[in-house]
Write a protein that holds these residues in place. Structure first.
Motif, PDB file in Angstrom:
ATOM      1  N   LEU A   1       5.744   5.708  13.452  1.00 26.77           N
ATOM      2  CA  LEU A   1       4.583   4.993  13.858  1.00 26.77           C
ATOM      3  C   LEU A   1       3.860   3.796  12.659  1.00 26.77           C
ATOM      4  CD1 LEU A   1       3.329   7.475  16.592  1.00 26.77           C
ATOM      5  CD2 LEU A   1       4.627   5.493  16.856  1.00 26.77           C
ATOM      6  N   GLU A   2       3.706   4.283  11.811  1.00 28.74           N
ATOM      7  CA  GLU A   2       3.159   3.828  10.700  1.00 28.74           C
ATOM      8  C   GLU A   2       4.083   2.699   9.994  1.00 28.74           C
ATOM      9  OE1 GLU A   2       0.546   4.387   6.570  1.00 28.74           O
ATOM     10  OE2 GLU A   2       1.474   6.057   7.574  1.00 28.74           O
ATOM     11  N   VAL A   3       5.177   2.923   9.951  1.00 30.88           N
ATOM     12  CA  VAL A   3       6.129   1.874   9.675  1.00 30.88           C
ATOM     13  C   VAL A   3       6.417   0.709  10.773  1.00 30.88           C
ATOM     14  CG1 VAL A   3       8.594   1.513   9.556  1.00 30.88           C
ATOM     15  CG2 VAL A   3       7.691   3.475   8.129  1.00 30.88           C
ATOM     16  N   LEU A   4       6.352   0.991  11.923  1.00 31.02           N
ATOM     17  CA  LEU A   4       6.448   0.086  13.041  1.00 31.02           C
ATOM     18  C   LEU A   4       5.081  -0.720  12.868  1.00 31.02           C
ATOM     19  CD1 LEU A   4       7.829   1.963  16.024  1.00 31.02           C
ATOM     20  CD2 LEU A   4       8.880   0.197  14.650  1.00 31.02           C
ATOM     21  N   GLN A   5       3.981  -0.042  12.695  1.00 29.19           N
ATOM     22  CA  GLN A   5       2.611  -0.930  12.710  1.00 29.19           C
ATOM     23  C   GLN A   5       2.755  -1.783  11.274  1.00 29.19           C
ATOM     24  OE1 GLN A   5       0.194  -1.121  14.595  1.00 29.19           O
ATOM     25  NE2 GLN A   5      -0.571  -2.550  13.332  1.00 29.19           N
ATOM     26  N   ALA A   6       3.122  -1.265  10.204  1.00 33.70           N
ATOM     27  CA  ALA A   6       3.307  -2.127   9.062  1.00 33.70           C
ATOM     28  C   ALA A   6       4.248  -3.279   9.324  1.00 33.70           C
ATOM     29  CB  ALA A   6       4.008  -1.464   7.850  1.00 33.70           C
ATOM     30  N   LYS A   7       5.319  -3.160   9.845  1.00 34.10           N
ATOM     31  CA  LYS A   7       6.328  -3.969  10.380  1.00 34.10           C
ATOM     32  C   LYS A   7       5.689  -5.211  11.128  1.00 34.10           C
ATOM     33  CE  LYS A   7      10.556  -5.114  12.795  1.00 34.10           C
ATOM     34  NZ  LYS A   7      10.007  -6.111  13.469  1.00 34.10           N
ATOM     35  N   ALA A   8       4.719  -4.650  12.078  1.00 29.55           N
ATOM     36  CA  ALA A   8       4.132  -5.551  13.132  1.00 29.55           C
ATOM     37  C   ALA A   8       3.264  -6.514  12.309  1.00 29.55           C
ATOM     38  CB  ALA A   8       3.434  -4.691  14.252  1.00 29.55           C
ATOM     39  N   GLU A   9       2.450  -6.090  11.551  1.00 32.38           N
ATOM     40  CA  GLU A   9       1.363  -6.882  10.655  1.00 32.38           C
ATOM     41  C   GLU A   9       2.184  -7.914   9.707  1.00 32.38           C
ATOM     42  OE1 GLU A   9      -0.445  -4.004   8.179  1.00 32.38           O
ATOM     43  OE2 GLU A   9      -1.844  -3.044   9.948  1.00 32.38           O
ATOM     44  N   LEU A  10       3.543  -7.383   9.081  1.00 33.30           N
ATOM     45  CA  LEU A  10       4.220  -8.558   8.607  1.00 33.30           C
ATOM     46  C   LEU A  10       4.681  -9.636   9.435  1.00 33.30           C
ATOM     47  CD1 LEU A  10       6.224  -6.463   6.127  1.00 33.30           C
ATOM     48  CD2 LEU A  10       4.517  -8.087   5.429  1.00 33.30           C
ATOM     49  N   ASP A  11       5.261  -9.112  10.876  1.00 29.06           N
ATOM     50  CA  ASP A  11       5.567 -10.117  11.752  1.00 29.06           C
ATOM     51  C   ASP A  11       4.464 -11.233  12.256  1.00 29.06           C
ATOM     52  OD1 ASP A  11       8.183  -9.053  12.022  1.00 29.06           O
ATOM     53  OD2 ASP A  11       7.726  -7.790  13.670  1.00 29.06           O
ATOM     54  N   GLN A  12       3.181 -10.600  12.366  1.00 28.57           N
ATOM     55  CA  GLN A  12       2.051 -11.489  12.590  1.00 28.57           C
ATOM     56  C   GLN A  12       1.604 -12.414  11.444  1.00 28.57           C
ATOM     57  OE1 GLN A  12       0.385 -11.512  15.699  1.00 28.57           O
ATOM     58  NE2 GLN A  12      -0.434 -13.444  14.495  1.00 28.57           N
ATOM     59  N   ALA A  13       1.842 -11.920  10.153  1.00 36.21           N
ATOM     60  CA  ALA A  13       1.757 -12.739   9.033  1.00 36.21           C
ATOM     61  C   ALA A  13       2.824 -13.912   8.922  1.00 36.21           C
ATOM     62  CB  ALA A  13       1.733 -12.089   7.738  1.00 36.21           C
TER      63      ALA A  13
ATOM     64  N   GLY B   1       0.800  -1.165  -0.159  1.00 33.09           N
ATOM     65  CA  GLY B   1       0.077   0.152  -0.174  1.00 33.09           C
ATOM     66  C   GLY B   1       0.915   1.321   0.102  1.00 33.09           C
ATOM     67  N   VAL B   2       0.276   2.321  -0.155  1.00 34.12           N
ATOM     68  CA  VAL B   2       0.507   3.744  -0.066  1.00 34.12           C
ATOM     69  C   VAL B   2       0.477   4.177   1.440  1.00 34.12           C
ATOM     70  CG1 VAL B   2       0.973   6.146  -0.878  1.00 34.12           C
ATOM     71  CG2 VAL B   2       0.417   4.191  -2.418  1.00 34.12           C
ATOM     72  N   MET B   3       1.864   4.402   2.175  1.00 30.59           N
ATOM     73  CA  MET B   3       1.685   4.897   3.549  1.00 30.59           C
ATOM     74  C   MET B   3       0.303   6.244   3.782  1.00 30.59           C
ATOM     75  SD  MET B   3       3.467   3.172   5.311  1.00 30.59           S
ATOM     76  CE  MET B   3       4.902   2.009   5.465  1.00 30.59           C
ATOM     77  N   GLU B   4      -0.323   6.242   4.685  1.00 23.62           N
ATOM     78  CA  GLU B   4      -1.101   7.191   4.948  1.00 23.62           C
ATOM     79  C   GLU B   4      -0.680   8.264   5.039  1.00 23.62           C
ATOM     80  OE1 GLU B   4      -4.468   7.385   4.766  1.00 23.62           O
ATOM     81  OE2 GLU B   4      -4.798   5.431   4.048  1.00 23.62           O
ATOM     82  N   GLN B   5       0.496   8.469   5.908  1.00 24.39           N
ATOM     83  CA  GLN B   5       1.309   9.464   6.168  1.00 24.39           C
ATOM     84  C   GLN B   5       2.104  10.140   5.108  1.00 24.39           C
ATOM     85  OE1 GLN B   5       1.279  11.616   9.036  1.00 24.39           O
ATOM     86  NE2 GLN B   5       2.236  12.951   7.601  1.00 24.39           N
ATOM     87  N   THR B   6       2.046  11.115   4.374  1.00 22.36           N
ATOM     88  CA  THR B   6       2.860  11.746   3.716  1.00 22.36           C
ATOM     89  C   THR B   6       3.899  12.814   4.274  1.00 22.36           C
ATOM     90  OG1 THR B   6       1.377  13.575   3.237  1.00 22.36           O
ATOM     91  CG2 THR B   6       0.984  11.943   1.879  1.00 22.36           C
ATOM     92  N   ILE B   7       4.814  12.951   3.332  1.00 20.52           N
ATOM     93  CA  ILE B   7       5.924  14.035   3.888  1.00 20.52           C
ATOM     94  C   ILE B   7       5.796  15.373   3.269  1.00 20.52           C
ATOM     95  CG2 ILE B   7       8.365  14.400   4.475  1.00 20.52           C
ATOM     96  CD1 ILE B   7       7.332  11.975   6.167  1.00 20.52           C
ATOM     97  N   ARG B   8       5.385  16.327   4.075  1.00 20.29           N
ATOM     98  CA  ARG B   8       5.116  17.708   3.108  1.00 20.29           C
ATOM     99  C   ARG B   8       6.303  18.420   2.591  1.00 20.29           C
ATOM    100  NH1 ARG B   8       2.028  20.405   7.368  1.00 20.29           N
ATOM    101  NH2 ARG B   8       1.835  18.198   8.175  1.00 20.29           N
ATOM    102  N   HIS B   9       6.218  19.015   1.744  1.00 17.69           N
ATOM    103  CA  HIS B   9       7.343  19.874   1.116  1.00 17.69           C
ATOM    104  C   HIS B   9       7.564  21.271   1.777  1.00 17.69           C
ATOM    105  CE1 HIS B   9      10.304  21.390  -1.594  1.00 17.69           C
ATOM    106  NE2 HIS B   9       9.459  22.454  -1.809  1.00 17.69           N
TER     107      HIS B   9
END
Length: 322
Positions: free
Chosen positions: A302-314, A250-258
């Motif tokens: 935080l979103e990266v850690l959450q995505a990592k946790a989902e991969l770990d659970q899978a 997916g595309v991360m919900e959090q964007t990095i502004r310019h």
């Protein structure tokens, strides 16, 4: 006649071991690769800021810059210090088999292995290894050259909670090395067609790397340098990127502004946005922008850690079904 290249016996043994650990379900995900096929998409800034944010949570983080540019020294303010070795420690690990030892602790819990011009010798070696591999009839020899960094990283991965690899955009051999060594890939991209083309380049290299690294997964894509108020435009870009990814991630919900002034200030002061946002010396308007940018990076971490946790659970679920 075989080219005079580094002997890969140790690398091949390390690759066999990591594949065995993967098959047993005990190769934990720790290594995040920050990658894009195009430069100028915020990769170095993202790597430094994410690594600093993760270290701030108490995790032991190793940041390895697989890039001749050595931008992290500017990002973290280590230029001209003993932490900046121009990539020599990294080159020694890959070319001489020495331990992949950080030059020091750039921040509490954040250890660094800088890049720099010494990696020119590494790149030259990788091209020689690839040419030598092409002359071999042995399938293992044909692929083993892509695992030189994986061998070095695996030898120290038990020392850290997270390892971040920031890899140069233009070098296919270095990108393949990073993807074979990594467990997860995070791809920063801008919205322009050239950056999206760089994303598709990564996808092709991803497929090659998975021949040696079947556990590799795409963590997500980060939309970088956006206008924070352009919600409709952002959604259109997200839809385009989702189409490019074809369901791979997916595309991360959090964007990095310019915020150009903030980016310049960070490099000038050698601090990431989260640090510089607390400076009382900034112009009030710049401080507001810096605080907003710092918030982007904290949320993304935080979103990266959450995505990592989902991969770990899978991974745990697959192991339980065996």
């Amino acid at each position: 006649m075989r080219l005079g290249v580094v002997d890969l016996s140790r690398v091949k043994a390390a690759l066999r071991r990591r594949l065995q650990l993967m098959s047993e379900g005990v190769h934990d995900r720790k290594v995040i690769v920050i990658i894009n096929g195009k430069g100028g998409v915020g990769k170095s800034s993202l790597s430094s800021a994410i690594a600093a944010a993760l270290a701030k949570t108490g995790l032991q983080v190793l940041l390895i810059e697989i890039d001749e540019q050595g931008n992290h020294c500017e990002d973290l303010g280590t230029t001209g210090t003993e932490l900046a070795d121009d990539g020599q420690a990294q080159a020694a690990a890959i070319l001489e088999g020495k331990p992949l030892t950080p030059t020091g602790e750039a921040r509490p819990n954040l250890y660094v292995v800088p890049g720099g011009s010494a990696l020119q010798d590494v790149i030259e070696e990788l091209y020689c290894q690839r040419r030598a591999a092409a002359t071999s009839d042995d399938p293992e020899d044909q692929l083993a050259w892509m695992g030189m960094y994986a061998s070095a990283v695996d030898a120290v991965r038990h020392l850290y909670d997270v390892i971040v690899l920031d890899v140069a955009p233009g070098s296919e051999p270095l990108q393949l090395q990073a993807l074979v060594a990594g467990d997860m890939a995070l791809v920063p991209t801008r919205s322009d067609p050239s950056s999206r083309k760089g994303l598709r380049t990564v996808a092709r290299r991803f497929a090659v790397a998975m021949r040696l690294n079947p556990q590799l997964r795409l963590l997500g894509v980060v939309l970088f340098a956006t206008a924070s108020a352009a919600t409709r435009v952002q959604q259109k870009i997200r839809d385009q990127l989702a189409h490019d990814l074809n369901g791979a991630a997916g595309v991360m919900e959090q964007t990095i502004r310019h915020v150009e002034a903030a980016a310049v200030a960070c490099r000038t002061h050698g601090q990431v946005p989260q640090e510089l946002a607390a400076s009382p010396d900034l112009d009030p308007a710049l401080r507001r922008s810096m605080k907003a940018l710092a918030g982007d990076y904290r949320s993304l971490a935080l979103e990266v850690l959450q995505a990592k946790a989902e991969l770990d659970q899978a991974d745990a679920n697959r192991k339980a079904r065996r």
